[in-house]
Scaffold this motif. Sequence first.
Motif, PDB file in Angstrom:
ATOM      1  N   ASN A 411       0.828  -1.203   0.000  1.00 39.64           N
ATOM      2  CA  ASN A 411       0.000   0.000   0.000  1.00 39.64           C
ATOM      3  C   ASN A 411       0.864   1.255   0.000  1.00 39.64           C
ATOM      4  O   ASN A 411       1.999   1.240   0.483  1.00 39.64           O
ATOM      5  CB  ASN A 411      -0.885   0.064   1.255  1.00 39.64           C
ATOM      6  CG  ASN A 411      -1.838  -1.089   1.370  1.00 39.64           C
ATOM      7  OD1 ASN A 411      -2.209  -1.708   0.379  1.00 39.64           O
ATOM      8  ND2 ASN A 411      -2.238  -1.387   2.595  1.00 39.64           N
ATOM      9  N   ALA A 412       0.297   2.343  -0.497  1.00 33.51           N
ATOM     10  CA  ALA A 412       0.943   3.646  -0.401  1.00 33.51           C
ATOM     11  C   ALA A 412      -0.146   4.717  -0.434  1.00 33.51           C
ATOM     12  O   ALA A 412      -1.210   4.517  -1.031  1.00 33.51           O
ATOM     13  CB  ALA A 412       1.928   3.858  -1.540  1.00 33.51           C
ATOM     14  N   GLU A 445       2.756   7.699   3.500  1.00 36.39           N
ATOM     15  CA  GLU A 445       3.079   6.437   4.147  1.00 36.39           C
ATOM     16  C   GLU A 445       2.967   5.289   3.166  1.00 36.39           C
ATOM     17  O   GLU A 445       2.359   5.409   2.095  1.00 36.39           O
ATOM     18  CB  GLU A 445       2.186   6.174   5.365  1.00 36.39           C
ATOM     19  CG  GLU A 445       0.698   6.124   5.109  1.00 36.39           C
ATOM     20  CD  GLU A 445      -0.064   5.922   6.418  1.00 36.39           C
ATOM     21  OE1 GLU A 445      -0.233   4.766   6.809  1.00 36.39           O
ATOM     22  OE2 GLU A 445      -0.461   6.924   7.029  1.00 36.39           O
ATOM     23  N   GLY A 446       3.603   4.187   3.523  1.00 43.08           N
ATOM     24  CA  GLY A 446       3.558   2.998   2.693  1.00 43.08           C
ATOM     25  C   GLY A 446       3.925   1.788   3.513  1.00 43.08           C
ATOM     26  O   GLY A 446       4.576   1.899   4.562  1.00 43.08           O
ATOM     27  N   TYR A 462       5.689   5.820   8.009  1.00 43.58           N
ATOM     28  CA  TYR A 462       4.880   7.022   7.850  1.00 43.58           C
ATOM     29  C   TYR A 462       5.727   8.250   8.150  1.00 43.58           C
ATOM     30  O   TYR A 462       6.692   8.205   8.919  1.00 43.58           O
ATOM     31  CB  TYR A 462       3.657   7.003   8.772  1.00 43.58           C
ATOM     32  CG  TYR A 462       4.003   6.873  10.238  1.00 43.58           C
ATOM     33  CD1 TYR A 462       4.224   8.003  11.027  1.00 43.58           C
ATOM     34  CD2 TYR A 462       4.127   5.623  10.846  1.00 43.58           C
ATOM     35  CE1 TYR A 462       4.564   7.888  12.366  1.00 43.58           C
ATOM     36  CE2 TYR A 462       4.451   5.506  12.183  1.00 43.58           C
ATOM     37  CZ  TYR A 462       4.673   6.635  12.942  1.00 43.58           C
ATOM     38  OH  TYR A 462       5.014   6.519  14.259  1.00 43.58           O
TER      39      TYR A 462
END
Length: 625
Positions: A411-412, A445-446, A462
């Motif tokens: 995720n990002a 964030e990722g 983050y």
Amino acid sequence: MTFPVVRHAALTSLALAFTAPYALADSAADTAVAVANTAVIITAARAPQPSSDVLSDHVLISATDIARSGAGNIVELLQKQRGIEITRNGGPGTASQVFIRGGDAKQTVVLVDAVRIGSSTSGIANWATLPLANIDRVEIVYGPLATMYGADAIGGVVQIFTRRGAGPAAVSASVEAGSDKARAMTFGVSGASEGENSINYAFGMSKDKDEGFSATKPGTSSYNKDNDGYARDSASGQLGIVLAKGHEAGLLYLHSHLKSQYDSGATPFDVRSVQNMDNIAVYSKHQFTSNWKMSLQASEADDKSFNFTSPTASNRIDTRAHAYSMQHDIALGSDLLQLVLERRVESVFADTTRALNTSRATNSVAAAYSLKRGQHLASASARLDDSTQYGDKATGGVGYGYKLTRALRLNASAGTSFRAPTFNELYYPGYGVDTNKPEQGKNIEGGAYYNDGVTEASAVYYRNRLTDLLVNTAKCPVQLDTHKNGCAYNVNRATLEGISLGARTRMGDIDMSGSIDFQDPRDDTTGKNLQRRAKRHAKFAVEYNVGNVIAGVGVQLSGKRFDDLANRTTLPGYGLVNLFASYRFAPDWSAVLRLNNVADKQYELARYYATAGRQVFAGIRYGVR
């Protein structure tokens, strides 16, 4: 899918590092979906979502988790979760603050059944008034969620759900007693009727009392060696009725009355505060077509505080917030479009500080689009808040997730947020400045998340850059004649940066879990660490569950923190070990035993304020999950 949060420590994030699909407010009535299926998350998009589709970093604490947590109150329950630190000025009835991802307590939105709570003067939720016995589940969503919740959702959102009725009528009750002459009683009834116009209901009440210990320690002018206890009475209820197929209306309420003692020097007078929380909401939801749903809600949240410091001195501050929302959820194939209109009016009454007696209104409009295409998840959202006090604030967010396999996802995201000045920061005589602006945040964030149904693990990075931080300046840049000792003013910048790691696995009858947070919450203007926040903290737990016996151990660790902004006063690191056991001796009956702070660790969450030593509690429960 979402696993419940580990019984004694933070369960790892169920979906990683992502500033949510930024969808917007649904009616509190939709909590029924989440109650029926703990793999559904509501808070991340303010609409029910399967956990596998939730891109926000989040934690779910189920009713079973709460019952087995060993926590005696909501603050202790949150203290056991990943990414969260707390501070408290004494025992469980005293003022508490909750920090998410190193953010300030004022940078967190707190909801009870979709009704926002918190004081408009301090900007902080009154955690001590919230009764744990009335809580069915808790959702914690990390990161900025301003496009869903408006002002103050910089560090994250905590939403508390009270019980909702379903199925045949059921009764629950419990009694407990323990250290410091603590005792607690709860009772609840819930259920739902059958038929075309079914009615669901849930009502609960609780009463708890604790004679406590001295809130302060020698070394401060506030010290008084007497015990500082509390007494709390609370009640909650939900009532819903199906008006016709696809149309429902209902009512929700929560009342809590708390009397708590605190120290204000060596005086024989019973220095105390009396606090009342009253929330009420009415809602309706309407499924007009197979792909179009509309939700309406109106609510009132009252936060009343009375402080008695001497036989002749007292003060009263009342905060009242009215909120109204309309939301449209439009399904477009596997995608979801959400449109929201909201209005929130805050007003304050203070009997001794008349300058606080004012109000402000905020009108909001927002839109969000969530996309799902095979292995791809994406979202985009925007919101405009128009306040009579601070003017227009626009926020937005975008995010993307990709499922490498059924178990592994990356995720990002990026998003903006803001915190509105509190009434104290605006109007308190000699401190507030009425031209203060909102704080602003920009977050990226990722991360990665793995869950194969037996083992789950998460890792998220983050970085949240904050500007126009409101701090207490030693010399006020404006209004020097009335602010000779400084004021609240937008002068600082800060960075909330960190890595949050978590994992959980199941081996036969044993559940093991843990989390570690490496963070650097710093004031970029001064180069100092933010007050009372550690650079490292961790939680670990092991639980054994076989037959009618459940037993577990939880460990909480925290590095050193600084009690002051100048970083001159150090609060040493600490480690706590807690034990929990329960035995089901009949189908609906169980005996429970809690032993907290087994090693009788002496530590401080705030300088010169005491914390509990070794404590033991025992009780009987009926019908409690």
